[in-house]
Motif scaffolding. Structure first.
Motif, short mmCIF file in Angstrom:
data_model
loop_
_atom_site.label_atom_id
_atom_site.label_comp_id
_atom_site.label_asym_id
_atom_site.label_seq_id
_atom_site.Cartn_x
_atom_site.Cartn_y
_atom_site.Cartn_z
N ASN A 1 -2.61 8.35 28.84
CA ASN A 1 -4.01 7.93 28.68
C ASN A 1 -4.23 6.43 28.85
O ASN A 1 -5.26 5.90 28.46
CB ASN A 1 -4.58 8.40 27.34
CG ASN A 1 -4.00 7.64 26.15
OD1 ASN A 1 -3.00 6.95 26.27
ND2 ASN A 1 -4.65 7.76 25.00
N ASP A 2 -3.24 5.74 29.41
CA ASP A 2 -3.44 4.34 29.76
C ASP A 2 -2.59 4.04 31.00
O ASP A 2 -1.70 4.80 31.37
CB ASP A 2 -3.10 3.39 28.60
CG ASP A 2 -1.68 3.54 28.08
OD1 ASP A 2 -0.74 3.60 28.90
OD2 ASP A 2 -1.51 3.61 26.85
N ILE A 3 -2.87 2.92 31.63
CA ILE A 3 -2.21 2.60 32.90
C ILE A 3 -0.71 2.46 32.72
O ILE A 3 0.08 2.93 33.54
CB ILE A 3 -2.81 1.32 33.51
CG1 ILE A 3 -4.29 1.55 33.86
CG2 ILE A 3 -2.04 0.90 34.76
CD1 ILE A 3 -4.54 2.71 34.81
N ARG B 1 -9.65 8.42 25.23
CA ARG B 1 -9.10 7.49 26.22
C ARG B 1 -8.59 8.23 27.45
O ARG B 1 -8.73 7.74 28.58
CB ARG B 1 -7.98 6.66 25.58
CG ARG B 1 -8.49 5.68 24.53
CD ARG B 1 -7.34 5.00 23.80
NE ARG B 1 -7.84 4.04 22.81
CZ ARG B 1 -7.08 3.51 21.86
NH1 ARG B 1 -5.79 3.82 21.77
NH2 ARG B 1 -7.61 2.66 20.99
N LEU C 1 -10.07 7.50 31.16
CA LEU C 1 -9.17 6.98 32.20
C LEU C 1 -9.12 7.90 33.41
O LEU C 1 -9.18 7.45 34.55
CB LEU C 1 -7.76 6.80 31.63
CG LEU C 1 -6.69 6.38 32.64
CD1 LEU C 1 -6.93 4.95 33.10
CD2 LEU C 1 -5.29 6.54 32.06
N GLN C 2 -8.99 9.20 33.15
CA GLN C 2 -8.72 10.13 34.25
C GLN C 2 -9.98 10.78 34.83
O GLN C 2 -9.88 11.66 35.69
CB GLN C 2 -7.73 11.21 33.79
CG GLN C 2 -6.37 10.66 33.42
CD GLN C 2 -5.24 11.57 33.85
OE1 GLN C 2 -5.40 12.46 34.66
NE2 GLN C 2 -4.05 11.35 33.29
#
Length: 395
Positions: free
Chosen positions: A74-76, A224, A228-229
């Motif tokens: 859920n994050d880069i 998140r 994000l996606q």
């Protein structure tokens, strides 16, 4: 010469369609070559894939699709790491996959689905097959294309016989179990009205529940993930229109009432992933007070057992309407410390598999799918069930 030719044909068949290795059924990977045409890529830009083992006899026109599980990113930073391993790239996956449990082709091990067309959808997007976004900062490119991967695989399977399915079951485990909830209606829409479509979520009923410190750790994580996606636009419209925060519709407890095909919910009331990451995430237990309890439920203190029982009650409360009002739904909520019970032969159907009312999980799912018996089973609280394997180390 005929005998030699026959042997060669058998070898070729095993190599191309899957073969037995001892008691294991190994099935080859199929890359979806046309996926690029719709921008359906794994996190790293590789092509998506699945494994298919063909049905036969009475099951030749029946289809079982099983979403692979494996958490989320859920994050880069975490997605970039994931893109370099099998969870984010088909380049790093084993090309042969073991089919067991609900995917087995052995009637002794899988009495109701052994002769169906059985397909395992490989998981490489980190978003339960529902994202649709892309990240590109000039040096790093990540694809969040789970929804397109789902579409590409379905479109690849249609001409292979899926469009003529008489019976179909969409299933999955963990993040794949969540995907089976999220895609159940869409799967039904792809298939003819005459197809008997049903869905099974195994260990995918993730609760929107506070942790032991009353923080909504899982809710924040999923929010998140959705942002994000690019997941929100692929969530069920009826659900998103009914909630003040549409992102919440990624939780099955809010989506449940809007799923139209018959649904079977398979979950442990003490699901190990949820125990370790929702009820007692590492951020809520910085001093490791729960470590021994997490490793072995017999080591839990009475107050810890009390909180675990309360978590079970919360799950049953979230399922209350489904348990009492759904005439077509099936339920198997046992009290084993486990996570995913349909793909492992030990827990699906074996002489010592978990049981309730003298029925294994495989028998309960089969009874529900084929309408042989009403199958809604809820276990008594831990530790009363003596059939549990308590696979607590499996997460």
């Amino acid at each position: 010469m005929d005998l030699v030719l026959a042997i060669l044909l058998v070898i070729v068949s095993l190599l191309t369609r899957g073969g037995m290795c001892g008691d294991r059924l190994l099935v080859n990977m199929t890359l979806v070559r046309r996926a690029a045409a719709i921008g359906a890529y794994c996190l790293d830009g590789s092509l998506p894939a699945y494994h298919i083992h063909r049905g036969f006899g009475a099951g030749a026109r029946n289809w079982l699709l099983q979403f692979e599980g494996g958490g989320w990113c859920n994050d880069i930073a975490s997605c970039a790491e994931r893109a370099q391993i099998r969870r984010g790239s088909t380049r790093h996956m084993n090309k042969l996959e073991t089919f067991s449990g609900i995917l087995s082709n052995n009637a002794t091990h899988n009495p109701d689905f052994y002769n169906w067309n059985r397909v395992k959808l490989r998981y490489c997007d980190g978003g339960s097959f529902v994202g649709d976004a892309k990240f590109n900062n000039g040096t790093l490119l990540l694809y969040f294309r789970g929804q397109r991967i789902w579409q590409a695989i379905i479109e690849d399977l249609m001409p292979k016989g899926l469009r003529f399915a008489k019976k179909a079951l969409l299933s999955g485990c963990s993040a794949g179990g969540l995907a089976s909830y999220l895609h159940c209606n869409n799967f039904n829409n792809y298939l003819p009205n005459a197809t008997a479509v049903k869905c099974l979520g195994d260990a995918g009923f993730f609760l929107d529940s506070p942790d032991i410190n009353l923080y909504h750790t899982q809710r924040t994580f999923f929010q998140r993930l959705v942002a994000l996606q690019g997941i929100q636009k692929n969530l069920d419209d009826n659900c998103t229109n009914s909630l003040s925060d549409p992102k919440q519709c990624i939780f099955p407890q809010y989506l449940l009432r809007y799923i139209t095909p018959p649904l079977f919910i398979l979950n442990s009331a003490y699901d190990v992933y949820q125990f370790h990451h929702i009820l007692v995430p590492p951020s809520a237990d910085l001093h490791g007070i729960w470590n021994r309890c997490k490793l072995n439920p017999k080591a839990c203190h009475p107050d810890q057992i009390h909180l675990l029982h309360a978590f079970r009650v919360e799950m049953l409360t979230a399922l209350r309407s489904f348990l009492f009002n759904s005439s077509r739904g099936g339920v198997f909520i046992n009290s084993c410390f486990a996570h995913c019970q349909s793909e492992s032969q030990d827990t699906w159907f074996a002489p010592d598999s978990p049981q309730m009312h003298n029925e294994t999980i495989a028998e309960s799912v089969g009874d529900w799918y084929f309408g042989r018996n009403v199958s809604k089973k809820v276990d008594c609280p831990y530790p009363c069930d003596t059939t549990c394997h308590n696979l607590i180390g499996g997460v």
